[in-house]
Design a protein around this motif. Sequence first.
Motif, PDB file in Angstrom:
ATOM      1  N   PRO A  25       0.826  -1.208   0.000  1.00  0.00           N
ATOM      2  CA  PRO A  25       0.000   0.000   0.000  1.00  0.00           C
ATOM      3  C   PRO A  25       0.861   1.258   0.000  1.00  0.00           C
ATOM      4  CG  PRO A  25      -0.637  -1.493   1.776  1.00  0.00           C
ATOM      5  CD  PRO A  25       0.630  -2.026   1.194  1.00  0.00           C
ATOM      6  N   ASN A  26       0.356   2.295  -0.643  1.00  0.00           N
ATOM      7  CA  ASN A  26       1.017   3.599  -0.606  1.00  0.00           C
ATOM      8  C   ASN A  26       0.944   4.102   0.830  1.00  0.00           C
ATOM      9  OD1 ASN A  26       1.714   6.312  -0.753  1.00  0.00           O
ATOM     10  ND2 ASN A  26       0.608   6.674  -2.653  1.00  0.00           N
ATOM     11  N   PRO A  27       2.086   4.313   1.482  1.00  0.00           N
ATOM     12  CA  PRO A  27       2.076   4.741   2.882  1.00  0.00           C
ATOM     13  C   PRO A  27       1.744   6.217   3.074  1.00  0.00           C
ATOM     14  CG  PRO A  27       4.318   4.545   2.127  1.00  0.00           C
ATOM     15  CD  PRO A  27       3.441   4.071   1.001  1.00  0.00           C
ATOM     16  N   GLY A  28       1.510   6.935   1.989  1.00  0.00           N
ATOM     17  CA  GLY A  28       1.131   8.340   2.109  1.00  0.00           C
ATOM     18  C   GLY A  28       1.972   9.244   1.227  1.00  0.00           C
ATOM     19  N   HIS A  29       1.334  10.266   0.712  1.00  0.00           N
ATOM     20  CA  HIS A  29       1.981  11.203  -0.204  1.00  0.00           C
ATOM     21  C   HIS A  29       2.487  12.396   0.589  1.00  0.00           C
ATOM     22  CE1 HIS A  29       2.887  13.264  -3.885  1.00  0.00           C
ATOM     23  NE2 HIS A  29       1.993  14.214  -3.676  1.00  0.00           N
ATOM     24  N   LYS A  30       3.786  12.373   0.876  1.00  0.00           N
ATOM     25  CA  LYS A  30       4.447  13.490   1.553  1.00  0.00           C
ATOM     26  C   LYS A  30       5.657  13.844   0.706  1.00  0.00           C
ATOM     27  CE  LYS A  30       4.583  10.670   4.947  1.00  0.00           C
ATOM     28  NZ  LYS A  30       4.294   9.726   5.966  1.00  0.00           N
ATOM     29  N   PRO A  31       5.929  15.119   0.480  1.00  0.00           N
ATOM     30  CA  PRO A  31       7.048  15.497  -0.370  1.00  0.00           C
ATOM     31  C   PRO A  31       8.349  14.790   0.031  1.00  0.00           C
ATOM     32  CG  PRO A  31       5.760  17.431   0.163  1.00  0.00           C
ATOM     33  CD  PRO A  31       5.208  16.293   0.991  1.00  0.00           C
ATOM     34  N   GLY A  32       8.965  14.138  -0.939  1.00  0.00           N
ATOM     35  CA  GLY A  32      10.253  13.487  -0.741  1.00  0.00           C
ATOM     36  C   GLY A  32      10.218  12.121  -0.085  1.00  0.00           C
ATOM     37  N   PHE A  33       9.088  11.702   0.453  1.00  0.00           N
ATOM     38  CA  PHE A  33       9.030  10.459   1.212  1.00  0.00           C
ATOM     39  C   PHE A  33       9.012   9.214   0.327  1.00  0.00           C
ATOM     40  CE2 PHE A  33       6.442   7.051   3.087  1.00  0.00           C
ATOM     41  CZ  PHE A  33       7.255   6.721   4.164  1.00  0.00           C
ATOM     42  N   LEU A  34       8.132   9.164  -0.669  1.00  0.00           N
ATOM     43  CA  LEU A  34       7.947   7.940  -1.449  1.00  0.00           C
ATOM     44  C   LEU A  34       9.189   7.477  -2.214  1.00  0.00           C
ATOM     45  CD1 LEU A  34       4.285   8.375  -2.722  1.00  0.00           C
ATOM     46  CD2 LEU A  34       5.131   6.776  -0.991  1.00  0.00           C
ATOM     47  N   PRO A  35       9.958   8.361  -2.848  1.00  0.00           N
ATOM     48  CA  PRO A  35      11.159   7.872  -3.531  1.00  0.00           C
ATOM     49  C   PRO A  35      12.133   7.186  -2.570  1.00  0.00           C
ATOM     50  CG  PRO A  35      10.607  10.040  -4.344  1.00  0.00           C
ATOM     51  CD  PRO A  35       9.717   9.783  -3.151  1.00  0.00           C
ATOM     52  N   ASN A  36      12.289   7.740  -1.372  1.00  0.00           N
ATOM     53  CA  ASN A  36      13.186   7.128  -0.391  1.00  0.00           C
ATOM     54  C   ASN A  36      12.594   5.837   0.165  1.00  0.00           C
ATOM     55  OD1 ASN A  36      15.486   8.955  -0.343  1.00  0.00           O
ATOM     56  ND2 ASN A  36      14.007  10.460   0.380  1.00  0.00           N
ATOM     57  N   PHE A  37      11.297   5.811   0.406  1.00  0.00           N
ATOM     58  CA  PHE A  37      10.612   4.606   0.871  1.00  0.00           C
ATOM     59  C   PHE A  37      10.818   3.465  -0.123  1.00  0.00           C
ATOM     60  CE2 PHE A  37       6.728   2.017   0.523  1.00  0.00           C
ATOM     61  CZ  PHE A  37       6.717   1.418   1.782  1.00  0.00           C
ATOM     62  N   LEU A  38      10.609   3.738  -1.406  1.00  0.00           N
ATOM     63  CA  LEU A  38      10.766   2.700  -2.428  1.00  0.00           C
ATOM     64  C   LEU A  38      12.233   2.302  -2.581  1.00  0.00           C
ATOM     65  CD1 LEU A  38       8.166   3.938  -5.034  1.00  0.00           C
ATOM     66  CD2 LEU A  38       7.994   1.913  -3.574  1.00  0.00           C
ATOM     67  N   GLY A  39      13.132   3.263  -2.507  1.00  0.00           N
ATOM     68  CA  GLY A  39      14.553   2.946  -2.566  1.00  0.00           C
ATOM     69  C   GLY A  39      14.958   2.020  -1.432  1.00  0.00           C
ATOM     70  N   ASP A  40      14.393   2.242  -0.251  1.00  0.00           N
ATOM     71  CA  ASP A  40      14.689   1.391   0.900  1.00  0.00           C
ATOM     72  C   ASP A  40      14.113  -0.020   0.735  1.00  0.00           C
ATOM     73  OD1 ASP A  40      15.997   3.559   2.002  1.00  0.00           O
ATOM     74  OD2 ASP A  40      14.370   4.048   3.406  1.00  0.00           O
ATOM     75  N   GLN A  41      13.152  -0.179  -0.188  1.00  0.00           N
ATOM     76  CA  GLN A  41      12.582  -1.499  -0.485  1.00  0.00           C
ATOM     77  C   GLN A  41      13.422  -2.256  -1.516  1.00  0.00           C
ATOM     78  OE1 GLN A  41       9.591  -2.522   1.141  1.00  0.00           O
ATOM     79  NE2 GLN A  41       9.964  -0.620   2.232  1.00  0.00           N
ATOM     80  N   GLY A  42      14.486  -1.610  -2.005  1.00  0.00           N
ATOM     81  CA  GLY A  42      15.351  -2.248  -2.995  1.00  0.00           C
ATOM     82  C   GLY A  42      14.933  -2.004  -4.432  1.00  0.00           C
ATOM     83  N   VAL A  43      14.008  -1.083  -4.638  1.00  0.00           N
ATOM     84  CA  VAL A  43      13.517  -0.778  -5.987  1.00  0.00           C
ATOM     85  C   VAL A  43      14.640  -0.165  -6.823  1.00  0.00           C
ATOM     86  CG1 VAL A  43      11.934   0.747  -7.257  1.00  0.00           C
ATOM     87  CG2 VAL A  43      11.114  -0.560  -5.275  1.00  0.00           C
ATOM     88  N   GLU A  44      14.753  -0.641  -8.069  1.00  0.00           N
ATOM     89  CA  GLU A  44      15.760  -0.112  -8.997  1.00  0.00           C
ATOM     90  C   GLU A  44      15.130   0.621 -10.171  1.00  0.00           C
ATOM     91  OE1 GLU A  44      19.025  -3.027  -9.727  1.00  0.00           O
ATOM     92  OE2 GLU A  44      17.816  -4.249  -8.349  1.00  0.00           O
ATOM     93  N   VAL A  45      13.821   0.407 -10.383  1.00  0.00           N
ATOM     94  CA  VAL A  45      13.080   1.065 -11.468  1.00  0.00           C
ATOM     95  C   VAL A  45      11.704   1.411 -10.929  1.00  0.00           C
ATOM     96  CG1 VAL A  45      12.101   0.800 -13.787  1.00  0.00           C
ATOM     97  CG2 VAL A  45      14.272  -0.299 -13.225  1.00  0.00           C
ATOM     98  N   ILE A  46      11.211   2.621 -11.241  1.00  0.00           N
ATOM     99  CA  ILE A  46       9.844   3.014 -10.900  1.00  0.00           C
ATOM    100  C   ILE A  46       9.117   3.366 -12.185  1.00  0.00           C
ATOM    101  CG2 ILE A  46      10.622   5.370 -10.366  1.00  0.00           C
ATOM    102  CD1 ILE A  46       7.518   3.620  -8.856  1.00  0.00           C
ATOM    103  N   ILE A  47       7.904   2.838 -12.326  1.00  0.00           N
ATOM    104  CA  ILE A  47       7.075   3.078 -13.511  1.00  0.00           C
ATOM    105  C   ILE A  47       5.789   3.759 -13.058  1.00  0.00           C
ATOM    106  CG2 ILE A  47       5.779   1.993 -15.392  1.00  0.00           C
ATOM    107  CD1 ILE A  47       7.812  -0.349 -15.235  1.00  0.00           C
TER     108      ILE A  47
END
Length: 109
Positions: free
Chosen positions: A36-58
């Motif tokens: 689930p999307n943990p919430g839309h806060k400026p700057g949060f989601l890119p770091n959250f996904l990076g911490d999940q090991g994501v290498e590509v975002i679509i």
Amino acid sequence: MIIAVASMKDQVAQHFGHCESFLLYNTDNSQTKNIPNPGHKPGFLPNFLGDQGVEVIIAGGMGVAAIEIFNSRNIQVITGAQGSALEAALAFSRGELDSTGAACEEHGH
């Protein structure tokens, strides 16, 4: 490689930050999971996904600030996608999905 797709139900979300969830597709073992999307806060989601090991975002669209954070973390950004979230991840893994480079300039979506 872990590919994340911003999703609304099973479709590519047209605005990254306002998606319902992220489909994570692991190219090494073809496994998928939705988080689930943990919430839309400026700057949060890119770091959250990076911490999940994501290498590509679509996503269908994404703001410039999010793109810059993804780039700073060496996460490839693909915008302009549409249709099935899983098919978008599979198409990218086959080398068949390219970014349009489109970025949202405002949050009035």
